[in-house]
Design a protein around this motif. Structure first.
Motif, short mmCIF file in Angstrom:
data_model
loop_
_atom_site.label_atom_id
_atom_site.label_comp_id
_atom_site.label_asym_id
_atom_site.label_seq_id
_atom_site.Cartn_x
_atom_site.Cartn_y
_atom_site.Cartn_z
N UNK A 180 0.75 -1.04 0.07
CA UNK A 180 0.10 0.27 0.05
C UNK A 180 0.84 1.46 -0.20
N UNK A 181 0.64 2.28 -0.88
CA UNK A 181 1.28 3.04 -1.42
C UNK A 181 1.14 4.58 0.19
N UNK A 182 2.23 5.36 0.18
CA UNK A 182 1.27 6.19 1.57
C UNK A 182 0.06 7.63 1.11
N UNK A 183 0.29 7.21 -0.50
CA UNK A 183 -1.32 8.32 -0.82
C UNK A 183 -2.46 7.62 0.05
N UNK A 184 -2.43 6.46 -0.24
CA UNK A 184 -3.52 5.33 0.57
C UNK A 184 -4.18 6.20 2.12
N UNK A 185 -3.40 7.42 2.77
CA UNK A 185 -4.10 7.57 4.44
C UNK A 185 -3.81 9.03 4.69
N UNK A 186 -4.51 9.05 5.10
CA UNK A 186 -3.68 10.61 5.60
C UNK A 186 -3.96 10.02 7.12
N UNK A 187 -3.52 11.40 7.65
CA UNK A 187 -1.78 11.79 6.66
C UNK A 187 -1.14 10.99 6.09
N UNK A 188 -0.08 11.12 4.95
CA UNK A 188 0.45 9.78 4.15
C UNK A 188 1.60 9.61 5.27
N UNK A 189 2.30 8.08 5.72
CA UNK A 189 3.39 8.08 6.20
C UNK A 189 4.36 8.35 5.16
N UNK A 190 5.65 7.94 6.08
CA UNK A 190 6.31 8.59 4.44
C UNK A 190 7.75 6.80 4.16
#
Length: 276
Positions: A180-190
Motif C-alpha cells: 500500500x502506497x503512502x497516498x492511501x492514508x491521511x496523513x500519508x506515512x513516510x
C-alpha cells in the motif's frame, strides 16, 4: 466514503503522531483487506485500531460479531455512535499492548480472526503477543510497515532474516498479499505498508521442546549478527556448556557461519545441543 479530512475537522481532531495515526482513505484498499481476511458469517473478528471506523462497518456486515479496540477516547465515542445500528459490534477503549486477551475473548468458543491497521511502532511487540497467545486467534490480517512484513517472510541468508522471521515462520505461514502506497492514508506515512495474512500451522514447523530457551538462543545469536556463530554465543550472558564448539560440530553446523545463514531447523538443533 465521507472525507476523512472533513470528518476529522468536524470533530476538531488532528491525527496524533504519538499514536501513529494514519487514517486509510482508499476505499479499494479497504475492500481488498476485508476480502483478504475471508470473513464468514459465523466468524468473530477482532479489529485493532479502527480509527474513524473506515473498515468497521464493512467488517460488521460480514461477521457474526466484531470487537474493536481503540486507544483514542475521542475516536471511541465517535465509533460508538457510528455502530449504533450494528448490535453485533462491541467498541472497547484500551491500549492493545496492555489488553488482557484471555479476558477480552473469554466468551468466545472458537478462535477469532484479527484484522488490523497497526501503528508502526507497536507492530513487532504485538506480533510477539499474537504468537504467544495464538490459541486465541485463527488468522491474522495485518497492515503494517513494509519493512516489517518483509522481515516476517524473509528466508535465511539475507539482512531481513532475524528473530521475527524465525518466530513467525516457526508457527505460521505468513504471506504478503499486497503493498500500500503512502497516498492511501491521511496523513500519508513516510514509508510503504504491506498487508500480511497469517494462518497458524497445524503443527509447528519443528518441535521446540523448550520454547523459552530456543528464543534466548535465537535472540542471543542475532544480538551479534556480524560475528561468527561461536563468537556471537560467547558474547551472550547465557549459561552455555564449555564444550559448545564440539557440540555444534556434532550436529553438522560450522561454527564459523554467521547467525543469519542458519535455518529454523538448525536453530532448533542448536538450542537442543546447547542445553547444559
Amino acid at each position: 466514503m465521507v472525507s476523512i479530512r472533513k470528518e476529522l475537522s468536524e470533530h476538531g481532531l488532528i491525527p496524533k503522531k504519538r499514536l501513529g495515526q494514519h487514517f486509510l482513505i482508499d476505499q479499494n484498499i479497504l475492500n481488498k483487506i476485508i476480502r483478504t481476511a475471508q470473513i464468514e458469517k459465523e466468524d468473530v473478528v477482532l479489529e485493532i485500531g479502527p480509527g474513524l471506523g473506515e473498515m468497521t462497518i464493512g467488517l460488521a456486515k460480514k461477521a457474526k460479531k466484531l470487537i474493536t479496540v481503540e486507544i483514542d477516547p475521542k475516536l471511541v465515542e465517535i465509533l460508538k455512535k457510528k455502530v449504533m445500528d450494528y448490535p453485533n459490534v462491541e467498541v472497547v477503549k484500551g491500549d492493545i499492548l496492555k489488553v488482557d486477551f484471555d479476558k477480552l475473548l473469554s466468551q468466545e468458543k472458537n478462535p477469532v480472526k484479527v484484522v488490523a491497521n497497526l501503528p508502526y511502532q507497536i507492530s513487532t511487540p504485538l506480533l510477539f503477543r499474537f504468537i504467544e497467545l495464538r490459541h486465541l486467534f485463527s488468522t491474522l490480517t495485518l497492515m503494517l510497515q513494509k519493512e516489517v512484513g518483509e522481515r516476517m517472510v524473509a528466508p535465511p541468508g539475507g539482512k531481513e532474516y532475524g528473530p521475527l522471521s524465525i518466530f513467525v515462520q516457526l508457527v505460521s505461514d505468513p504471506t504478503i498479499r499486497f503493498f500500500v502506497k503512502p497516498p492511501a492514508f491521511f496523513p500519508p506515512p513516510k514509508v510503504e505498508s504491506a498487508v500480511i495474512h497469517m494462518a497458524w500451522k497445524e503443527n509447528p514447523m519443528v518441535e521446540v521442546k523448550d520454547e523459552e530457551w530456543f528464543k534466548k538462543i535465537v535472540r542471543g545469536c542475532f544480538s551479534y549478527r556480524r560475528k561468527t556463530l561461536i563468537n556471537a554465543l560467547k558474547h551472550t550472558d547465557l549459561s552455555l556448556p564449555p564444550d559448545m564448539e564440539l557440540r555444534i560440530k556434532e550436529i553438522g553446523i560450522d561454527h564459523r557461519r554467521r547467525p543469519e545463514t542458519l535455518s529454523i531447523q538448525e536453530f532448533v538443533n542448536l538450542a537442543e545441543i546447547l542445553k547444559s
